[in-house]
Design a protein around this motif. Structure first.
Motif: not given
Ligand SMILES: C[S@@+](CC[C@H](N)C(=O)[O-])C[C@H]1O[C@@H](n2cnc3c(N)ncnc32)[C@H](O)[C@@H]1O
Length: 388
Positions: A48, A55, A70, A72, A102, A104, A130-131, A135, A171-173
């Motif tokens: 980060y 990311y 992922t 989706p 997050g 993605g 979205e940080p 993205l 999902n996957e955050v």
């Molecule tokens: C592995 S990717 C998953 C993206 C999407 N959700 C998908 O399923 O394809 C992780 C995502 O989480 C975001 N992220 C990381 N830390 C976060 C936080 N504290 N709050 C929200 N989003 C975050 C990243 O920027 C990225 O968009």
């Protein structure tokens, strides 16, 4: 995230140059910290650091041309099925807001919005937190193709001040939150930090403060570890869940990720932890390799996640595998509605990737934390919350 085994492909010269900038940035932080930083700080910088981290810079990341796939990105059926459960919850809690964390590439947001629109259940607001500015720009570009849906979407830099009524989901955050690594052996408990040796990153033993030592000793006793045990925990997980709980007035927090209940996470035999890195659809275990080019993740301790939710006044509305959530949510109905055999076969292939135990079905879990709201119907199919 199905992984192709085999040797890692070598990044091109531009990518290696970028990685060298990331490494220089981390080396500087290590120098400022008198020679070593906690692993969580290394992971935060590698993923980060603004303009540099995995990311936060231009890496493709998602899909066939990226490093991992992922759910989706595998199929719109994932987002469609999730959307129907979100729609149910919006009705149950009389909610007007969906907040995706997050997002993605934006693919999941698009599939969820399309499905909610087709069912006449669009929320008043679809918020995305979205940080990563890079993205967020990709998400805007993708959603711009559907102006009527995009008009409901707002991007946030922080959680809304006024708690929302509706659904917060991700999902996957959770697996992308920085983790702390630790080791317990005959010398006691230490944190595994990052220093430099011969100009390369190297593991450094750091003192564990009282709280970490206590936490690791309790786990060691409870799960009967052998002489040497290494693993990790996520210091940000509980505060993150508690902040999300504070942002939810009524409704549900729904999360998908790979992970385990605590007793399996810290099983005696899992003595090297769960840390995993991804590069071009290959998994590897070296977090120091090509910083900024590889994703670094750790599995989610779902018991800790659930505990944090309960401590913040939420209920565990359901916990199950991704396969059971999707099957319970009616993913199979798409096959019945297929136009022809060709489409039926394609959909069946996509469903297999999402639900088979050898693919994403078992290792990924779904959890619902609820406030003043019943869980949606998918969890009635199979709910193993008692195992948390
Ligand atoms: C592995 S990717 C998953 C993206 C999407 N959700 C998908 O399923 O394809 C992780 C995502 O989480 C975001 N992220 C990381 N830390 C976060 C936080 N504290 N709050 C929200 N989003 C975050 C990243 O920027 C990225 O968009």
């Amino acid at each position: 995230m199905p992984i192709v085994p085999g040797e890692l492909p070598r990044p091109d010269a531009a990518a290696l140059e970028h990685s060298e900038h990331v490494a220089a940035h981390i080396r500087h932080a290590i120098g400022q910290a008198d020679g070593a930083i906690p692993f969580s700080e290394y992971m935060r910088l590698a993923l980060y650091a603004p303009g540099l981290g995995y990311y936060r810079a231009g890496a493709e990341k998602f899909g066939a041309a990226g490093d991992f796939v992922t759910a989706p990105e595998v199929s719109p059926l994932f987002g469609q099925t999730v959307a129907r459960q979100i729609g149910e919850t919006l009705a149950l809690c009389e909610g007007d807001t969906v907040l995706e964390l997050g997002a993605g590439s934006g693919r999941l947001a698009l599939d969820v919005l399309r499905t909610l629109a087709s069912e006449n259940r669009l929320p008043q607001r679809y918020l995305i937190l979205e940080p990563s500015a890079e993205l967020a720009a990709r998400q805007r570009d993708l959603l711009a193709g559907e102006p009527e849906l995009a008009a409901r979407v707002q991007w946030l830099n922080r959680l809304p001040e006024k708690p929302v009524r509706g659904v917060i989901f991700a999902n996957e955050v959770a697996d992308a939150l920085p983790v702390e690594r630790f080791r317990r052996d005959d010398d006691g408990v230490c944190r595994l930090g990052v220093g430099i040796e011969d100009d390369c990153f190297a593991v450094r033993k750091l003192d564990a403060d009282g709280a970490v030592e206590e936490r690791v000793r309790t786990l060691a006793e409870r799960y009967d570890w052998g002489a040497v045990y290494e693993s990790e925990f996520c210091p940000e997980l509980a505060p993150w869940i508690q902040a999300l709980a504070g942002a939810l007035d009524r409704g549900m927090i729904l999360m998908f990720d790979y992970g385990l209940p605590e007793r399996e996470y810290y099983h005696r035999q899992r003595d090297m932890g769960t840390l995993l890195c991804h590069y071009r659809h290959r998994a590897h275990e070296d977090p120091f390799l090509w910083p900024g080019l590889c994703d670094i993740t750790a599995w989610v301790n779902f018991s800790a996640l659930a505990r944090a939710g309960e401590e913040a006044g939420l209920e565990v509305g359901g916990y199950t595998s991704q396969a059971n959530f999707l099957v319970g949510g009616g993913i199979g109905e798409a096959i019945e509605q297929a136009r022809d055999e060709r489409e039926r076969l394609r959909l069946a292939g996509e469903i297999k990737r999402l639900v088979l135990p050898s693919e994403m079905g078992e290792v990924f879990k779904a959890i619902a934390l609820t406030r003043d709201c019943a869980p949606p119907s998918a969890f009635a199919f199979h709910n193993i919350a008692a195992r948390l």
